[in-house]
Design an enzyme around this catalytic site. Structure first.
Site, short mmCIF file in Angstrom:
data_model
loop_
_atom_site.label_atom_id
_atom_site.label_comp_id
_atom_site.label_asym_id
_atom_site.label_seq_id
_atom_site.Cartn_x
_atom_site.Cartn_y
_atom_site.Cartn_z
CD GLN A 206 -5.73 -6.76 8.23
OE1 GLN A 206 -5.80 -8.68 8.06
NE2 GLN A 206 -5.79 -6.46 7.83
NE ARG B 122 -3.39 -17.24 5.17
CZ ARG B 122 -3.06 -15.93 4.91
NH1 ARG B 122 -3.42 -15.49 4.47
NH2 ARG B 122 -1.59 -16.07 6.36
CG HIS C 170 -2.77 -12.28 9.87
ND1 HIS C 170 -3.11 -13.18 8.35
CD2 HIS C 170 -2.44 -11.32 9.25
CE1 HIS C 170 -2.54 -12.48 7.56
NE2 HIS C 170 -2.14 -11.10 8.35
CG ASN D 8 -0.01 -13.52 7.08
OD1 ASN D 8 -0.45 -13.83 5.78
ND2 ASN D 8 0.38 -11.91 7.17
CD GLU D 9 2.43 -10.92 4.15
OE1 GLU D 9 2.67 -9.16 5.02
OE2 GLU D 9 2.00 -11.07 3.10
CG ASN E 69 -0.12 -13.29 1.61
OD1 ASN E 69 -0.31 -14.35 1.18
ND2 ASN E 69 0.43 -13.24 3.37
CE1 TYR F 214 -2.58 -7.65 -1.13
CE2 TYR F 214 -0.61 -8.58 -0.02
CZ TYR F 214 -2.11 -7.99 -0.04
OH TYR F 214 -2.64 -9.58 0.85
CD GLU G 162 -2.66 -11.82 2.93
OE1 GLU G 162 -2.17 -10.74 3.31
OE2 GLU G 162 -2.39 -12.25 4.71
CD1 TRP H 250 -5.87 -7.65 1.76
CD2 TRP H 250 -6.14 -9.88 3.33
NE1 TRP H 250 -5.91 -7.79 3.27
CE2 TRP H 250 -6.05 -8.58 3.77
CE3 TRP H 250 -5.77 -11.24 3.55
CZ2 TRP H 250 -6.59 -8.37 5.01
CZ3 TRP H 250 -5.99 -11.09 5.20
CH2 TRP H 250 -5.97 -9.92 5.54
CD GLU I 16 -3.92 -2.22 4.87
OE1 GLU I 16 -4.33 -3.90 4.97
OE2 GLU I 16 -2.81 -3.03 4.85
CD1 TRP I 17 -2.48 -5.38 8.13
CD2 TRP I 17 -1.94 -5.00 10.82
NE1 TRP I 17 -2.52 -5.87 7.85
CE2 TRP I 17 -2.86 -6.99 9.72
CE3 TRP I 17 -2.32 -5.58 12.13
CZ2 TRP I 17 -3.04 -7.41 10.53
CZ3 TRP I 17 -2.76 -6.41 12.67
CH2 TRP I 17 -2.67 -7.48 11.95
C1 GBH Z 1 -0.98 -8.53 3.82
O1 GBH Z 1 0.86 -7.80 4.23
C2 GBH Z 1 -1.27 -8.86 4.89
O2 GBH Z 1 -0.78 -9.98 4.87
C3 GBH Z 1 -2.15 -8.18 5.17
O3 GBH Z 1 -3.27 -8.68 6.15
C4 GBH Z 1 -2.49 -7.08 5.17
O4 GBH Z 1 -4.06 -6.53 5.29
C5 GBH Z 1 -2.85 -7.10 3.42
O5 GBH Z 1 -1.23 -7.24 2.89
C6 GBH Z 1 -2.54 -5.19 2.67
O6 GBH Z 1 -1.70 -4.81 3.41
O7 GBH Z 1 7.86 -1.06 -0.79
O8 GBH Z 1 6.10 -0.37 -1.13
O9 GBH Z 1 6.46 -1.67 -3.27
C7 GBH Z 1 1.02 -7.13 2.42
C8 GBH Z 1 2.49 -6.56 3.17
C9 GBH Z 1 2.90 -5.14 1.29
C10 GBH Z 1 4.68 -5.43 3.25
C11 GBH Z 1 3.96 -4.83 0.05
C12 GBH Z 1 5.29 -4.79 2.09
C13 GBH Z 1 5.50 -3.40 0.49
C14 GBH Z 1 5.28 -2.64 -0.29
N1 GBH Z 1 3.50 -5.98 2.51
N2 GBH Z 1 5.09 -3.94 1.08
S1 GBH Z 1 6.41 -1.30 -1.57
#
Ligand code: GBH
Length: 474
Positions: free
Chosen positions: A23, A80, A128, A172-173, A301, A303, A378, A425, A432-433
């Site tokens: 990334q 990290r 990763h 990672n994940e 991690n 979100y 993260e 993060w 962003e992938w």
């Molecule tokens: C991480 O992945 C990665 O480790 C990192 O590299 C990346 O940049 C970062 O997050 C941001 O994306 O079903 O709509 O509620 C997180 C990947 C994010 C995958 C949340 C599943 C579910 C979203 N995950 N997602 S939702």
């Protein structure tokens, strides 16, 4: 500016930020690096938004000293980052790891030394998502040899860096590697085969176990862990079909990794319920012993929250993996489950914001692994940041997001979870992938045309928070 939290975190609590090799690094064919699956994927038209790729990214490979200086200015305790496997052993194939690329080692060695000089503790993630393409050509994660080569690669990394690096994270994940890489195909290598995804789950677990053993041997004093994107899964209602759906998602997302790693078995309900997809014959005698290794830390991690319900066949099935309609499902054997869109507020990923989910998740992992330290490896958010006329980037929503989630970590600690650190993060806006450069997660803005770094309001806010916590340490 909202400061959010004035409570004291434990004196040794670690404040950090995180990134990943593909990334940020760029320099994809410098110093002997060979292609990874993400080079192939991002160079395949239509796979990544705007056909963006990581060829240059944040040019961190050439600018790492500037980036370390930035981290020092912010006062980070820890950083990290991940190693790019195809820099370390570029000639790897299914049968052999191949020679160690000294120039690849040297880059990470210089980075580690610069961090230590700046008083920043390096945390290394070994994987990763950037699998050497040659290993994918030989079958990728669904193939056992990938796990075997990963164990050997981990030994090399620990041998060369373990004298200075205190903490290693194996993967990672793995959820993303397995399900997004091999079932929904929205991540590299872009395959859509649920049976392959479940084989990948097992070989990622095996890779983890082999890597833990290799690191213990090469760097006996290092702390070793894994980073999982676990979910605190909530059923939408208490109807049986919703609680059953929640149990399946907890199984496929959490227990299929945690149970073998911590307790040495796969969850029976998941083996049963995926029976139409695979017979799990890829699990060989001895594998579970290899996977179940004592861990010093589990990285979480987080979100957004996960809410599920049983799909009753009515209307289109909702699967909000954030990649829109039309993609294959990430979830093997789960056509009877849906992920209803949650109420806002949202980040620009469309992910709903709910800090309580982080508290719940940390406590859930602590219940299953009572003796193991936890790290939030993260947490962060993408918003539409813009540089203003004065060259500043004001991101109050990110400040709000981070402050509420840090408070949620504090709640988990108060409730008894041994959380030892928190990593934002991300340090920098980056690739962003599947979204390419369209989504910005950084606390530092990156102008991709000039490669200028501009700390956002959130970076200054985080820096002040760290400074206050450090003063409290006395
Ligand atoms: C991480 O992945 C990665 O480790 C990192 O590299 C990346 O940049 C970062 O997050 C941001 O994306 O079903 O709509 O509620 C997180 C990947 C994010 C995958 C949340 C599943 C579910 C979203 N995950 N997602 S939702």
């Amino acid at each position: 500016m909202p400061t959010g939290i004035e409570r004291a975190f434990p004196p040794k609590f670690v404040w950090g930020a995180a990134t990943a090799a593909y990334q940020i690094e760029g320099a994809i064919d410098t110093d002997g690096r060979t292609p990874s699956i993400w080079d192939t994927f991002s160079h395949t038209p239509g796979r990544v938004r705007s056909d963006d790729n990581g060829d240059i990214a944040c040019d961190h490979y050439n600018r790492y000293l500037e980036d370390v200086a930035l981290m020092r200015d912010l006062g980070l305790d820890s950083y990290r980052f991940s190693l790019s496997w195809p820099r370390i052993t570029p000639q790897v194939d299914a049968n052999a790891l191949g020679p160690v690329n000294q120039k690849g080692i040297d880059f990470y060695s210089r980075l580690v030394d610069a961090l230590l000089d700046a008083g920043i503790d390096p945390v290394i993630t070994l994987y990763h998502w950037d699998l050497p393409q040659a290993l994918e050509d030989a079958g990728g994660w669904p193939s056992r040899t990938t796990a075997e080569r990963f164990g050997e690669y981990a030994a090399v990394a620990a041998e060369h860096l373990g004298d200075r690096v205190a903490t290693f994270v194996t993967l990672n994940e793995p959820w993303c590697s397995a399900y997004l890489g091999y079932a929904s195909g929205v991540h590299a290598p872009g395959r859509t085969d649920p049976a392959a995804a479940l084989a990948a789950v097992h070989h990622l677990n095996l890779a983890h176990g082999l890597a833990v053993q290799a690191i213990r041997q090469q760097a006996p004093t290092a702390k070793v862990g894994v980073t999982l994107n676990l979910a605190s899964v909530r059923p939408q209602t208490l109807l049986d079909r919703d609680t059953a759906a929640a149990r399946r998602v907890d199984g496929l997302q959490n227990r299929v990794f945690l149970d073998p790693m911590l307790d040495g078995h796969y969850p029976d309900d998941i083996i049963d319920e995926t029976g139409s997809v695979t017979d799990w014959s890829f699990v060989r005698d001895g594998d579970l012993d290899a996977i179940c290794q004592p861990l010093d830390t589990i990285g979480v991690n987080y979100y957004s929250p996960t809410v599920v319900r049983g799909y009753d066949g009515d209307g289109p099935r909702e699967e909000s993996d954030g990649h829109g309609d039309g993609a294959a499902s990430a979830w093997p054997a789960s056509d009877d489950i849906e992920f209803p869109r949650q109420p806002g507020p949202y980040t620009v990923m469309g992910w709903s914001i709910d800090p309580r989910g982080l508290t719940e998740l940390l406590l859930r992992v602590h219940r299953q692994a009572p003796g193991v330290d936890l790290l939030v490896t993260e947490n962060g958010a993408a918003f539409d940041d813009l540089v203003d006329g004065e060259g500043r980037v004001d991101d109050p929503m990110r400040v709000e997001y981070l402050s509420r989630h840090i408070a949620a970590v504090g709640d988990a600690i108060e409730a008894g979870a041994p959380v030892r650190g928190y990593f934002v993060w991300s340090l920098l806006d980056n690739f962003e992938w599947a979204y390419g450069y369209t989504k910005r997660f950084g606390i530092v803005y990156v102008d991709y045309a000039s490669q200028r770094r501009v700390p956002k309001t959130s970076a200054r806010w985080y820096s002040d928070l760290i400074a206050r916590q450090v003063r409290r340490r006395g």
